[in-house]
Design a protein around this motif. Structure first.
Motif, PDB file in Angstrom:
ATOM      1  N   TYR A 192     -24.453  -7.017 -51.206  1.00 17.92           N
ATOM      2  CA  TYR A 192     -25.232  -7.953 -50.391  1.00 17.92           C
ATOM      3  C   TYR A 192     -24.617  -8.105 -49.001  1.00 17.92           C
ATOM      4  N   GLU A 193     -23.296  -8.054 -48.911  1.00 18.57           N
ATOM      5  CA  GLU A 193     -22.648  -8.082 -47.599  1.00 18.57           C
ATOM      6  C   GLU A 193     -23.046  -6.849 -46.794  1.00 18.57           C
ATOM      7  N   GLY A 194     -23.026  -5.685 -47.462  1.00 23.35           N
ATOM      8  CA  GLY A 194     -23.387  -4.437 -46.787  1.00 23.35           C
ATOM      9  C   GLY A 194     -24.834  -4.401 -46.359  1.00 23.35           C
ATOM     10  N   LEU A 195     -25.706  -5.096 -47.114  1.00 25.55           N
ATOM     11  CA  LEU A 195     -27.134  -5.153 -46.775  1.00 25.55           C
ATOM     12  C   LEU A 195     -27.432  -6.282 -45.777  1.00 25.55           C
ATOM     13  N   HIS A 196     -26.378  -7.038 -45.400  1.00 25.19           N
ATOM     14  CA  HIS A 196     -26.503  -8.181 -44.490  1.00 25.19           C
ATOM     15  C   HIS A 196     -27.460  -9.247 -45.036  1.00 25.19           C
ATOM     16  N   GLU A 197     -27.484  -9.374 -46.355  1.00 22.13           N
ATOM     17  CA  GLU A 197     -28.271 -10.429 -47.004  1.00 22.13           C
ATOM     18  C   GLU A 197     -27.306 -11.558 -47.350  1.00 22.13           C
ATOM     19  N   ASN A 198     -27.020 -12.366 -46.336  1.00 26.47           N
ATOM     20  CA  ASN A 198     -25.956 -13.365 -46.464  1.00 26.47           C
ATOM     21  C   ASN A 198     -26.227 -14.423 -47.527  1.00 26.47           C
ATOM     22  N   ARG A 221     -14.195 -14.896 -48.511  1.00 22.97           N
ATOM     23  CA  ARG A 221     -15.453 -14.176 -48.273  1.00 22.97           C
ATOM     24  C   ARG A 221     -16.581 -15.160 -47.966  1.00 22.97           C
ATOM     25  N   LYS A 224     -16.274 -16.356 -44.373  1.00 21.74           N
ATOM     26  CA  LYS A 224     -16.740 -15.347 -43.413  1.00 21.74           C
ATOM     27  C   LYS A 224     -18.264 -15.320 -43.329  1.00 21.74           C
ATOM     28  N   LEU A 225     -18.920 -15.500 -44.469  1.00 23.77           N
ATOM     29  CA  LEU A 225     -20.386 -15.502 -44.468  1.00 23.77           C
ATOM     30  C   LEU A 225     -20.923 -16.729 -43.734  1.00 23.77           C
ATOM     31  N   GLN A 228     -20.821 -16.258 -39.953  1.00 21.62           N
ATOM     32  CA  GLN A 228     -21.944 -15.521 -39.373  1.00 21.62           C
ATOM     33  C   GLN A 228     -23.137 -16.440 -39.095  1.00 21.62           C
ATOM     34  N   LYS A 229     -23.244 -17.530 -39.852  1.00 22.55           N
ATOM     35  CA  LYS A 229     -24.340 -18.479 -39.659  1.00 22.55           C
ATOM     36  C   LYS A 229     -23.912 -19.662 -38.791  1.00 22.55           C
TER      37      LYS A 229
END
Length: 281
Positions: A192-198, A221, A224-225, A228-229
């Protein structure tokens, strides 16, 4: 043992013989013979038990492996129950050892086939043929579904190759089977991190915390998510939780330092951050 218990053991032996279950057939017959030796069964009841026992022996002697080992069949003679009991138990032991050896050999061969196909799938990805690799992984999952952790293994491999979207169904299936699978939890978060689905990544982290317990890595982790928001309060709280578990975690300390002025100044970055008043210092 009572006459009723002896008859029940004989009935169980006959039922197992029909299912080709050698070990349970032998065990139940041996129990019945032992019961005849140690119990006080006489008269009509003993005659009835003898008749049932002869029928059970006929069923036993029809079994393929018994025919192979004893072409003339196993024979039971009245008055020699103890010797026959010992024969059945020796046969039970030898067959058990042989069947276990065969099972292990078969499993090793099957695992060898599994390894070969997993290597082949990896080479297909490296050769620029991800579609063919995905087809092979699907066949592997179906054919080896009885192998413990197979969905988790495939999902982890696909995640490591960057096939994040393709890995997610395998990892979700792995967690349906075993919700405390640490490898599957970590790989699903990575996908999900790689798909940017936070949001999904955050939900996956919270699910991992539920089943595995909170940890320094999961808190970091999550911080960090939230970064991003620009959710500074959550950045600080989760970074602090990671830092509390490991004061040497410089990344957690950096995130705390980055979030702290945003919280207390009440400034907003891009309109996404909000002032937090519920922190407990």
């Amino acid at each position: 043992m009572t006459a009723k218990e002896i008859r029940e053991d004989i009935a169980r032996a006959r039922a197992y013989a029909k299912k080709n279950d050698y070990l349970r057939t032998l065990k139940c017959l041996a129990n019945a013979i032992r019961g005849m030796v140690t119990s006080q069964v006489f008269g009509a009841e003993k005659f009835e038990i003898q008749a049932h026992l002869e029928e059970a022996l006929r069923d036993l002697n029809k079994m393929k492996m018994i025919r192979k080992l004893f072409p003339d069949g196993l024979t039971y003679r009245k008055g020699r129950e103890k010797a026959f009991f010992q024969t059945l138990m020796r046969l039970h032991k030898k067959l058990g050892e042989a069947m276990e050896k065969a099972r292990v050999a078969k499993l090793r061969k099957r695992l060898g086939v599994l390894d070969d196909n997993l290597i082949k799938a990896a080479r297909l990805i490296q050769a620029g043929q991800p579609l063919e690799a995905r087809k092979l992984y699907s066949k592997i999952a179906e054919y080896f579904q009885d192998i413990e952790g197979i969905h988790s293994d495939i999902g982890n491999r696909m995640a490591l190759f960057g096939l994040f979207a393709e890995a997610v169904p395998y990892l979700n299936r792995a967690l349906e089977i075993q919700n405390s699978d640490m490898r599957a939890h970590n790989a699903l978060i990575l996908c999900y991190e790689g798909l940017h689905e936070n949001d999904k990544a955050m939900a996956a982290i919270k699910d991992a915390m539920r089943w595995l317990g909170p940890s320094e890595n999961l808190y970091l982790r999550l911080a960090k998510l939230h970064l991003q928001k620009r959710e500074w309060g959550e950045v600080f709280n989760n970074a602090k939780a990671a830092y509390d578990r490991n004061p040497l975690n410089t990344e957690a300390a950096r995130l705390m330092k980055q979030a702290e002025p945003k919280i207390f100044s009440g400034t907003k970055s891009g309109g996404a951050a909000k002032k937090s008043h519920d922190l407990n210092f």
